[in-house]
Design a protein around this motif. Structure first.
Motif, PDB file in Angstrom:
ATOM      1  N   GLN A  67      35.041  71.721 -53.559  1.00  0.00           N
ATOM      2  CA  GLN A  67      34.578  70.465 -53.058  1.00  0.00           C
ATOM      3  C   GLN A  67      35.678  69.476 -53.586  1.00  0.00           C
ATOM      4  O   GLN A  67      36.006  69.348 -54.733  1.00  0.00           O
ATOM      5  CB  GLN A  67      33.236  70.142 -53.877  1.00  0.00           C
ATOM      6  CG  GLN A  67      32.689  68.756 -53.520  1.00  0.00           C
ATOM      7  CD  GLN A  67      31.859  68.247 -54.721  1.00  0.00           C
ATOM      8  OE1 GLN A  67      32.461  67.935 -55.508  1.00  0.00           O
ATOM      9  NE2 GLN A  67      30.670  68.057 -54.629  1.00  0.00           N
ATOM     10  N   LEU A 101      27.619  72.625 -55.681  1.00  0.00           N
ATOM     11  CA  LEU A 101      28.011  73.848 -55.011  1.00  0.00           C
ATOM     12  C   LEU A 101      27.288  75.162 -55.546  1.00  0.00           C
ATOM     13  O   LEU A 101      27.610  76.245 -55.353  1.00  0.00           O
ATOM     14  CB  LEU A 101      29.503  74.256 -55.454  1.00  0.00           C
ATOM     15  CG  LEU A 101      30.490  73.063 -55.166  1.00  0.00           C
ATOM     16  CD1 LEU A 101      31.929  73.764 -55.416  1.00  0.00           C
ATOM     17  CD2 LEU A 101      30.542  73.082 -53.363  1.00  0.00           C
ATOM     18  N   LEU A 132      34.195  69.813 -48.149  1.00  0.00           N
ATOM     19  CA  LEU A 132      33.839  71.223 -48.574  1.00  0.00           C
ATOM     20  C   LEU A 132      34.592  72.367 -47.889  1.00  0.00           C
ATOM     21  O   LEU A 132      34.873  72.266 -46.632  1.00  0.00           O
ATOM     22  CB  LEU A 132      32.088  71.509 -48.251  1.00  0.00           C
ATOM     23  CG  LEU A 132      31.220  70.302 -48.856  1.00  0.00           C
ATOM     24  CD1 LEU A 132      29.867  70.460 -48.402  1.00  0.00           C
ATOM     25  CD2 LEU A 132      31.215  70.247 -50.473  1.00  0.00           C
ATOM     26  N   PRO A 143      25.497  70.778 -51.850  1.00  0.00           N
ATOM     27  CA  PRO A 143      26.928  70.318 -51.588  1.00  0.00           C
ATOM     28  C   PRO A 143      27.420  69.407 -52.749  1.00  0.00           C
ATOM     29  O   PRO A 143      28.491  69.160 -52.869  1.00  0.00           O
ATOM     30  CB  PRO A 143      26.880  69.609 -50.430  1.00  0.00           C
ATOM     31  CG  PRO A 143      25.480  69.138 -50.245  1.00  0.00           C
ATOM     32  CD  PRO A 143      24.500  70.261 -51.018  1.00  0.00           C
TER      33      PRO A 143
END
Length: 552
Positions: free
Chosen positions: A79, A170, A53, A167
């Motif tokens: 990502q 996003l 990330l 994550p």
């Protein structure tokens, strides 16, 4: 002034000439929220499973208005999902209030670090005049890093607002304000994490008595699913040396028992910041460097929250990133990247990054180079400790620490590099095998060499031999190297280095680079068919279990 700066800063440095123009690294891009497959060249080891990330600015103008400073661009999250030797890429603009307001009004509405807001054209002159007296609304454009608290990911800058992000998608899921939990006006984007997940950070607070620095502790786990910073406490409050001009700091260091705060002579003028709207000054205009002042190293004991009665001093220096810190035989060893000049921040305005030819060379050659240094602080000072002699007796250590007063020790550093680092322009964005070696004696660290305004090489530094390995390809600009350990590794450098490499002079050929951390040879790369701007910091999150490779 240009000549004086050049002489002061570069008396030991070689000047670089004919630097290639890199203006495309500050070109706005569109985001790509749907995963894009990449073209793999070489091999991506199939044991790497997780997400790299990254964060950084991705939009540099709104409507007809442009941001002035690199740190002002709207946050773009990236990502790289790595699984079974394959990589997909996605990116998404952080859905911050700043981004939304700017987009809705098609102009810069919220002031950033180096950009003042434009007066609203719809207001009459008198209303515009009055609006200058309002304190600037803090930006929530968190474009510096991605960090982890209690197992959740947050994007962060240095203001009091962070955003919790998913994550996987996003997407921004929650806005979190430090000041709702503790009395601080912000926190750094570089927390430190203990093996159990407890996190430490620092943030300023302001009162009628002046400015204070606060050490913050965040608990390791959540009591409830929707929790954010509940249970966060202020461990210690340190008054600023100059009450109206606190020092700017970007990060701090942590050893097993201590937190080390470095109060450097880069000062923030609070009065200028408060009247900035009236005087048309941005925050970056309110920073000043005073080379006549010493740097003060404050030691705070983690368990008691008490500051050491000993004041450790060093000559004026500027530091953004610490490498590691640990305790050894009654000494605290702190390694950091530092320069002898604190004026660099101002040089990173977008205008400079877009220069070419001699004008670009001139900007670069007035910047002071940043080098890795070691300070060694003696922890045991008592009435019998001698004055005016070096107290460090560690083998092969050239750092010094001299007692110059009852509770005062003056320190000089040891260089953590050989002469060969000079030709790579110094080193920044340091990273280590954080999970295993943070707060412990270690041998290797990784970083970017700076023969340009941004990193243009990757470096592996061996502290034992004072030697380095280099990854260097003209026209390619690698980002901060992230170390990912091989599962069940027993050696410190058994793993890979991940770095996003920007190619400003080629279209759509940015790639994720994977190096063998031991040999520093390329294993493979994943080429992304879209342009990506140069970013700041990132973290790797393993799919199997949460590994924090320094949430920096």
């Amino acid at each position: 002034s240009f000549m004086i700066q050049l002489l002061l800063c570069n008396q030991w440095e070689s000047c670089f000439h004919g630097l290639p123009c890199i203006e495309k690294i500050v070109t706005s891009v569109e985001d790509s929220p749907e995963p894009i497959s990449t073209n793999i060249i070489g091999t991506i080891p199939d044991w790497i499973n997780g997400n790299l990330l990254r964060n950084g600015p991705g939009k540099f103008e709104i409507g007809n208005h442009r941001f002035n400073h690199w740190f002002d661009g709207m946050a773009l999250l990236h990502q790289f999902k790595i699984s079974n030797g394959q990589v997909t890429y996605k990116s998404r603009f952080l859905s911050s209030d700043s981004y939304q307001s700017n987009r809705e009004q098609n102009r810069i509405v919220v002031a950033e670090f180096g950009t003042i807001t434009m007066p609203d054209p719809c207001k009459n002159f008198f209303q515009r005049f009055l609006s200058r007296f309002e304190l600037p609304k803090p930006t929530d454009n968190a474009n510096v890093s991605i960090v982890n608290y209690k197992g959740d990911f947050y994007v962060s800058t240095e203001s009091n607002i962070m955003h919790k992000v998913d994550p996987e998608t996003l997407e921004t899921t929650q806005k979190v304000d430090w000041s709702k939990f503790i009395a601080v006006n912000g926190a750094t984007a570089h927390p430190h994490t203990e093996p159990d997940g407890t996190a430490y950070n620092m943030g300023n607070s302001y009162s009628s008595k002046g400015a204070y620095y606060n050490i913050i502790r965040v608990p390791p786990t959540k009591e409830a699913e929707d929790e954010t910073l509940e249970g966060t406490t202020v461990l210690c409050t340190i008054p600023a040396e100059d009450k109206t001009k606190p020092s700017y700091y970007h990060s701090f260091a942590m050893s097993e028992n201590y937190l080390v705060f470095i109060e450097q002579p880069i000062k923030m003028d609070l009065l200028k910041i408060a009247t900035g709207k009236l005087t048309r000054k941005s925050i970056s205009d309110c920073l000043s460097w005073n080379p006549k002042l010493n740097t003060i190293l404050h030691l705070i004991h983690k368990q008691t929250g008490k500051e050491s009665s000993i004041t450790y001093l060093a000559k004026a220096m500027s530091t953004f990133h610490q490498i590691n810190a640990y305790e050894d035989q009654g000494f605290l060893i702190i390694d950091l990247c530092a320069s002898d000049d604190g004026q660099a921040i101002a040089n990173y305005n977008i205008q400079n990054l877009r220069k070419s030819g001699e004008a670009l060379d001139e900007v670069y050659n007035t910047l002071c180079r940043v080098f890795p240094r070691r300070f060694v602080l003696p922890l045991r000072i008592d009435p019998s400790t001698p004055y005016n002699q070096n107290l460090i007796d560690l083998p092969d250590c050239t750092a010094t620490a001299i007692r110059i007063g009852k509770n005062k020790v003056f320190c000089t550093h040891e260089d953590l590099h050989g002469e060969d680092l000079h030709k790579y322009g110094g080193l920044e964005f340091p990273q280590i095998n954080y999970g295993r070696y943070n707060m412990h004696p270690y041998r290797y660290f990784y970083g970017c060499g700076f023969r340009h305004l941004v990193g243009d090489t990757l470096l592996k530094m061996d502290l034992q031999r004072k030697q380095m390995k280099v990854w260097d390809h003209p026209g390619l600009y690698p980002s901060e190297p992230i170390f990912v350990p091989r599962p069940n590794a027993t050696e410190e450098d058994d793993g890979v280095i991940l770095s996003v490499v920007i190619t400003p002079n080629k279209d759509k050929s940015t790639f994720l680079l994977v190096l063998d951390a031991k040999t520093f040879e390329e294993l493979g790369r994943a080429v992304v068919p879209v342009n990506i701007p140069y970013g700041f910091h990132g973290t790797f999150s393993s799919t199997h279990h949460l590994t924090s490779t320094r949430p920096i």
